[in-house]
Structure formats: C-alpha cells, structure tokens
Write a protein that holds these residues in place. Structure first.
Motif, PDB file in Angstrom:
ATOM      1  N   LEU A  27       0.828  -1.199   0.000  1.00 32.71           N
ATOM      2  CA  LEU A  27       0.000   0.000   0.000  1.00 32.71           C
ATOM      3  C   LEU A  27       0.863   1.249   0.000  1.00 32.71           C
ATOM      4  N   VAL A  28       0.360   2.295  -0.616  1.00 34.71           N
ATOM      5  CA  VAL A  28       1.076   3.574  -0.677  1.00 34.71           C
ATOM      6  C   VAL A  28       0.741   4.386   0.572  1.00 34.71           C
ATOM      7  N   PRO A  29       1.750   4.821   1.328  1.00 35.99           N
ATOM      8  CA  PRO A  29       1.487   5.594   2.542  1.00 35.99           C
ATOM      9  C   PRO A  29       0.907   6.970   2.242  1.00 35.99           C
ATOM     10  N   TYR A  30       0.184   7.503   3.219  1.00 35.19           N
ATOM     11  CA  TYR A  30      -0.312   8.876   3.238  1.00 35.19           C
ATOM     12  C   TYR A  30      -1.202   9.163   2.029  1.00 35.19           C
ATOM     13  N   THR A  31      -2.034   8.192   1.696  1.00 33.07           N
ATOM     14  CA  THR A  31      -2.938   8.326   0.554  1.00 33.07           C
ATOM     15  C   THR A  31      -4.318   8.821   0.977  1.00 33.07           C
ATOM     16  N   ASP A  32      -4.762   8.476   2.186  1.00 34.73           N
ATOM     17  CA  ASP A  32      -6.137   8.718   2.612  1.00 34.73           C
ATOM     18  C   ASP A  32      -6.182   9.689   3.777  1.00 34.73           C
ATOM     19  N   THR A 275      -2.787   1.632  11.863  1.00 29.08           N
ATOM     20  CA  THR A 275      -3.979   2.418  11.573  1.00 29.08           C
ATOM     21  C   THR A 275      -4.088   3.553  12.590  1.00 29.08           C
ATOM     22  N   VAL A 276      -4.586   4.680  12.124  1.00 27.25           N
ATOM     23  CA  VAL A 276      -4.907   5.803  12.998  1.00 27.25           C
ATOM     24  C   VAL A 276      -6.375   6.128  12.756  1.00 27.25           C
ATOM     25  N   ASN A 277      -7.172   5.994  13.794  1.00 21.89           N
ATOM     26  CA  ASN A 277      -8.634   6.147  13.680  1.00 21.89           C
ATOM     27  C   ASN A 277      -9.203   5.232  12.595  1.00 21.89           C
ATOM     28  N   GLY A 278      -8.623   4.045  12.465  1.00 20.19           N
ATOM     29  CA  GLY A 278      -9.145   3.036  11.558  1.00 20.19           C
ATOM     30  C   GLY A 278      -8.591   3.079  10.150  1.00 20.19           C
ATOM     31  N   TRP A 281      -2.093   4.480   7.691  1.00 15.18           N
ATOM     32  CA  TRP A 281      -1.160   5.551   7.295  1.00 15.18           C
ATOM     33  C   TRP A 281      -1.883   6.769   6.691  1.00 15.18           C
ATOM     34  N   PRO A 282      -2.752   7.418   7.446  1.00 22.43           N
ATOM     35  CA  PRO A 282      -3.493   8.547   6.882  1.00 22.43           C
ATOM     36  C   PRO A 282      -2.674   9.837   6.895  1.00 22.43           C
ATOM     37  N   TYR A 283      -3.245  10.872   6.289  1.00 27.59           N
ATOM     38  CA  TYR A 283      -2.686  12.220   6.393  1.00 27.59           C
ATOM     39  C   TYR A 283      -3.744  13.133   6.982  1.00 27.59           C
ATOM     40  N   LEU A 284      -3.291  14.247   7.563  1.00 25.58           N
ATOM     41  CA  LEU A 284      -4.193  15.253   8.114  1.00 25.58           C
ATOM     42  C   LEU A 284      -3.759  16.623   7.620  1.00 25.58           C
ATOM     43  N   ASP A 285      -4.687  17.364   7.028  1.00 27.10           N
ATOM     44  CA  ASP A 285      -4.432  18.748   6.635  1.00 27.10           C
ATOM     45  C   ASP A 285      -4.571  19.642   7.855  1.00 27.10           C
ATOM     46  N   VAL A 286      -3.530  20.424   8.140  1.00 28.68           N
ATOM     47  CA  VAL A 286      -3.544  21.363   9.253  1.00 28.68           C
ATOM     48  C   VAL A 286      -3.080  22.715   8.734  1.00 28.68           C
ATOM     49  N   VAL A 287      -3.252  23.745   9.553  1.00 28.89           N
ATOM     50  CA  VAL A 287      -2.712  25.066   9.229  1.00 28.89           C
ATOM     51  C   VAL A 287      -1.576  25.367  10.192  1.00 28.89           C
TER      52      VAL A 287
END
Length: 617
Positions: A27-32, A275-278, A281-287
């Motif tokens: 799986l490709v990291p930081y895709t979702d 998994t983070v919150n299910g 390898w997710p990403y989160l947009d922040v400012v």
C-alpha cells in the motif's frame, strides 16, 4: 546476509519508497485523509440514557483495499468520542446488535518461526497456515469497559459478564474526575484480543474548569488519535495475491518448547500496518498554528516509539509538547525534541495528550513514524519487527496567522507530587514471571506475594521469592495467587493509600493497568534477576537491587497514570489512593494476548469499616 533476508529488505525498501501497489499488494502511505470519529455530548439530565449499539460495519482501511468487515460502536470504527463535564453522571446502554451466526471479522492463524529466518508474524498473508476454526465460530459475546474511569465494581470492566445478541449492558459513570482522556473497548474474558482487534474501541473525554482556563486548542484543532496495528490476509495465498482487506490476527509459535507442555510458546500479536482512527497511514491537513492531539494506543501488544520527522527522515525538534497522560494534565509541559532519535513511547492502553506547534512549518509535510530498535527514525528493520515505520503525515497549509495561543508555563496545580512522608502506604509486591516458569503453561503470569518472617521462610521452594533491596536487607515472600481464576487476594480499604511494587523477573515488557486509583511512579529500580530459577518456580539466590544501573523516571511519568511499563529486570513502584468506588476490580497486563491467557488478577475495594468484620486487610 542470506537470500531470504535480502529479499525481505528489498521488499521493505520498495514499500517505504512509496511505490504504487504492485503484484505483492503493498500500500502507498499517506494516501487517505484521517477520519475523525463522531462526538456524543450527553445532556445534563441524569435520567438520560445514551444508547450505543455494537454492530457489524464495513470499513475502508485504505483506498487501495476493498472494504473490511469489522465490528463498531454505533456503526463506526473507532466508536464515537463521548465527551462529558466533570461530575456529570452518565448512563450508557451498550447493546449487542451483532446478529447470531455472523462471521467473526478476524481470521486467526499461528505460524511457526523457522530457525535462521526472519519472524513471519509481521508479514501480510497466512503463509499457508490454516485459519483457527474455533475463532471463526465464536459467538458475538461482548462486554465494554471504560478504561481508567473510577466507577463502581458493577460498572467497571466485568470480563465474565459478556452479553450476546439483543442483550444490553447498562453502565453508570459518575465522571467525578479532573479533566482526562479515558477510552472504552471490549473486555470479554478470553476473547478480547479478537473483539477489540475487530474494531470495538473508542475515546471518552472528561472536561473541567481548570482545563478550560488554559485555552487549549479545541474544536477542529483538538483531534483524537487512536493507534492500532493490523495485519491483512491475501486473496490467493498460493499465488501471493493482493491484499484482501480481511483482518488477519497472526501470531508466531517460537521453536523453543515449554518444558512442561512440550508445545511451542505463542508470542503476542504484532501487525505490519499502523492504523490511525481506523485508516492505514493517513494524512491530516492542518494550518500553521497549534493543535491538540489526544492519543491512545489501542493495539493488542505493540509498543510505539514515535518520532516526528521531515521528508528526509530527520527528527523535527521544537514542535511536540507533552501536556498530559493517563490520568490528566501534567504539572508543566514537557518539550519532546527527539534528541539523538529518542522517541516518544506509548504502550498498549497508555494515553498521551500532545500539543503540536505547526507555526514554523507552513508549506511543509512532517510525519509521525514508529522508530525500529537500533534504526534511525523512518528506517524499517529487516527482522520485520517494524517493517513499515509509517504512522501518519501532517500537511501544513498557511493560515491567517491569527493563532494567539501561548503555551502555559503551568498546566495543573491540582497535579502535585506526594512525597513518602506525606502519608502512610500499605505496601504490596507483585512479580511478573517469564513464560518458561514451572506451572505457568508457557505464559507469563502475575504473582501476588506476601512477606514471610524468618521462622516461616524455607527457600529455595516453588513460589518463594527472595529480594535484596536497596538497603541490603533480604526479604522473603511466598506466592498467594497466580491465575485469573484464583480468588481475590488483595482487599483494599476504600480511601486508603497503597504502594504497589511491580517486579519483572524476566517476563517480556508488560504494561500493567491498575484500575480505580490514579497513581504516581515513585521509582524505577534495576534488579539482577538471575537468582530466579524458572524450572523451580522460585529463587535459588535473592534477586538483588542493582545500584549501578540507574533508571530515571521520565518527565512524562511525573503526572497521574494507570498504566505502567515494566521491563525485565526492573521494579516499578507506584503509589495511589483507591477512592471513589467499591466492589471487585481487576488489574492486568494490557497486552491482550497475555490478559486473555490469564495475566490478570481480581482485587476487592471495601468501605473502610468492612475489612475489620470480614477478616480482610
């Protein structure tokens, strides 16, 4: 390096480099994007009952995977975040709505480690092992415990009181506690390692005025992060097919055999995917401002060593500040700079309250990674203990530059450190034994001990442990209980202070959870434990304090806690007051495979007047 190890290393490098999903299904990291669970805020009417149903649900763990069947609270994985005010009494109906005959979401297998080859448990797929039919046929029994909450014995974790389809477990939580993060999960005796793994976890937050006065980041800038490692089956094992999305609980049978059973020893579950919150390898947009992250390690057994890194895997200092733990806010913020790659460690069931300052990172991406032992941050290890170090990515956009938050110098004046002379402590000793110990059946155990006077001491003998402490004196203890089914051994007076010493005689690192009491770490001490003979089940020479090996109490343990990491050859002394509830409770190792195998012990908390009439302590 042999061919097998070279092949493993090549596959790891290909995966970590972010290559697209190929024939081996990586799986490709930081895709979702990170998913944030829904929030439930109960009203102030104490007659109100919150209804939360446990249901089968389909979850997309990664956009390159088909949907995964899981069990969720309220139809979500993780379950909804429950948020209450201090002193707000809440009733929850946990209702089992998992239909009879529903297939268990987890495929369970055990594979044997081949001498000279890497441990296979962290690889996706079953490697030809047949699924455990007993797990596949398990009825959907569940019991939900609110981990960390001072609730009555009838509302605390009751692993034997599991409910089946259509039945409801009603629990009442007084929430009379300083601001804190607790969490809930399934605790059904003997099967929680599969039920919690199937998705039955969620976050519970208590607010109070002291926390409000700090003006900490809130709303969209306060985010729960529930970490859990997972493994996945493959569509066609023989052909090395693509990942199927099916949850795979794969453990390893080590080749050393237990001297009594003659069977291999089974190691706890570790999975390759975080998994983070299910989401894997997710990403989160922040400012570019301050954010607050409420983290819990909901893994079965994995201990995370976290480091924040940049695109080149260099640690990023000056961003992370630890402000709280299991029992609430720390006295003061603790900067986490990852000097020399030093990680931020979180064991199963531990919580971390983190502030991240993204103000200097506009336009950049930084990543949270799990540091493999002996490796630089972001680098996997060829032994497959940490095959994929990725956890999640933060993508920092430029905001309006109006974040006025300032990091407080003092967080909680109610979090004061109690010194030994402040009050008396009832002292107890619990020892953790290695899995090869006689009578243990190939599993580590928790032994409750009582001190003997010289006239009653007859070492060496099974169940007898001698300890030479820092003062040079040798004390002799005998075992009074060792299994979950043994009757309660500790009777605690409600409202009294106790010091529990947790001594690891060679067991794997165990995080030990003590319910009801918020405790402080009074000390960590090194011990030479070679005097303990597993074949005897006792000491042939005293285990002795090792003054030459100092183990400092880290800053993050200066606050209140309820989970304590105890490594081999270490004694951890914890002090707390058992107050706010009566009844039967259980302390346990929070490694679910250990707890399900019996590594937990009941104890009873009684009103102060009662022990004198019952003959208790």
């Amino acid at each position: 390096m042999n061919d097998a190890i070279e092949d493993i290393a090549a596959r790891i490098v290909a995966a970590v480099s972010g290559s697209a999903a190929g024939t081996d299904g990586e799986l490709v990291p930081y895709t979702d994007p990170l998913t944030v669970p829904p929030v439930i805020r109960p009203g102030r009417d104490e007659r109100q009952v919150i209804g939360i149903a446990l249901r089968p649900t389909w979850v997309r763990m990664h956009s390159q995977l088909p949907p995964t069947l899981m069990w969720g609270y309220g139809g979500s994985v993780p379950g909804p975040t429950i948020e209450v005010r201090r002193g707000q009494r809440v009733r929850v109906d946990w209702t089992n709505r998992i239909p009879p005959g529903s297939p268990h979401p987890v495929t369970a297998v055990a594979v044997e480690r081949v001498p000279g080859q890497a441990d296979p448990h962290n690889r996706p797929g079953r490697q030809g092992a047949e699924p455990d039919g007993d797990v596949a046929a398990l009825p959907a029994r569940s019991v939900t415990g609110l981990h960390g909450a001072p609730a009555g014995g009838g509302d605390d974790i009751r692993p034997d009181d599991a409910v089946e389809y259509g039945c409801t477990q009603r629990a009442e939580y007084p929430n009379d506690h300083r601001a804190v993060q607790w969490w809930y999960r399934d605790h059904a005796r003997g099967i929680s390692r599969w039920n919690a793994y199937a998705g039955l976890v969620g976050t519970y937050l208590v607010r109070d005025d002291e926390e409000d006065a700090l003006g900490l980041p809130s709303g969209e800038r306060e985010v729960p992060l529930i970490l859990a490692d997972r493994n996945l089956d493959r569509e066609d094992e023989a052909a090395g097919g693509r990942l199927s999305g099916r949850l795979l609980h794969k453990t390893t049978l080590v080749t050393r055999e237990h001297p009594e059973t003659g069977r291999p020893v089974t190691l706890p579950f570790l999975g390759p995917y975080t998994t983070v919150n299910g989401t894997i390898w997710p990403y989160l947009d922040v400012v570019d401002g301050w954010y607050r992250f409420r983290m819990v390690n909901a893994s079965n057994a994995r201990v995370y060593d976290l480091v924040l890194v940049d695109d080149e895997d260099n640690p990023v200092p000056g961003v992370v500040h630890l402000i709280g733990g299991d029992g609430g806010l720390l006295p003061r913020p603790v900067p986490v700079d990852f000097g020399f790659g030093a990680p931020l460690t979180i064991a199963p069931a531990e919580r971390l309250d983190l502030l991240l300052d993204f103000r200097a990172l506009a336009g950049r991406r930084v990543r949270l990674v799990n540091k493999a032992a002996g490796q630089a941050p972001g680098v996997p290890d060829a032994a497959w203990d940490v095959p994929y170090p990725q956890v999640m990515e933060f993508r920092v956009a430029r905001g309006e530059g109006t974040d006025a938050f300032a990091l407080p110098a003092v967080l909680s004046r109610s979090c004061r450190r109690s010194e030994p002379e402040d009050r008396g402590f009832r002292r107890r000793l619990v020892v953790l034994t290695p899995p090869t110990t006689a009578g243990g059946g190939g599993r580590p155990e928790l032994w409750e001990m009582e001190e003997l006077d010289d006239a009653r001491a007859r070492p060496p003998a099974p169940g007898v442990v001698q300890v030479r402490g820092p003062d040079g004196a040798v004390r002799t203890y005998r075992r009074t209980a060792r299994r979950a089914g043994d009757g309660p051994g500790f009777a605690v007076r409600e409202g009294t202070d106790e010091e529990w010493s947790l001594l690891n005689l060679g067991a794997p690192l165990c995080p030990v959870h003590i319910p009801l009491a918020d405790c402080r770490v009074a000390g960590r001490e090194a011990y030479a434990v070679d005097g303990f003979d597993p074949a005897l089940g006792g000491t042939r020479a005293p285990v002795a304090y090792d003054g030459g090996r100092r183990i400092p109490v880290p800053p993050g343990e200066q606050g209140w806690k309820d989970v304590f990491r105890v490594a081999g050859g270490e004694m951890v002394r914890v002090r707390g007051r058992f107050a706010g509830a009566y009844g039967r409770f259980a302390y346990r190792c929070t490694v679910l495979e250990h707890a399900d195998a019996g590594m937990e012990r009941p104890f009873v908390v009684l009103p102060d007047e009662v022990p004198g009439f019952t003959g208790g302590e």
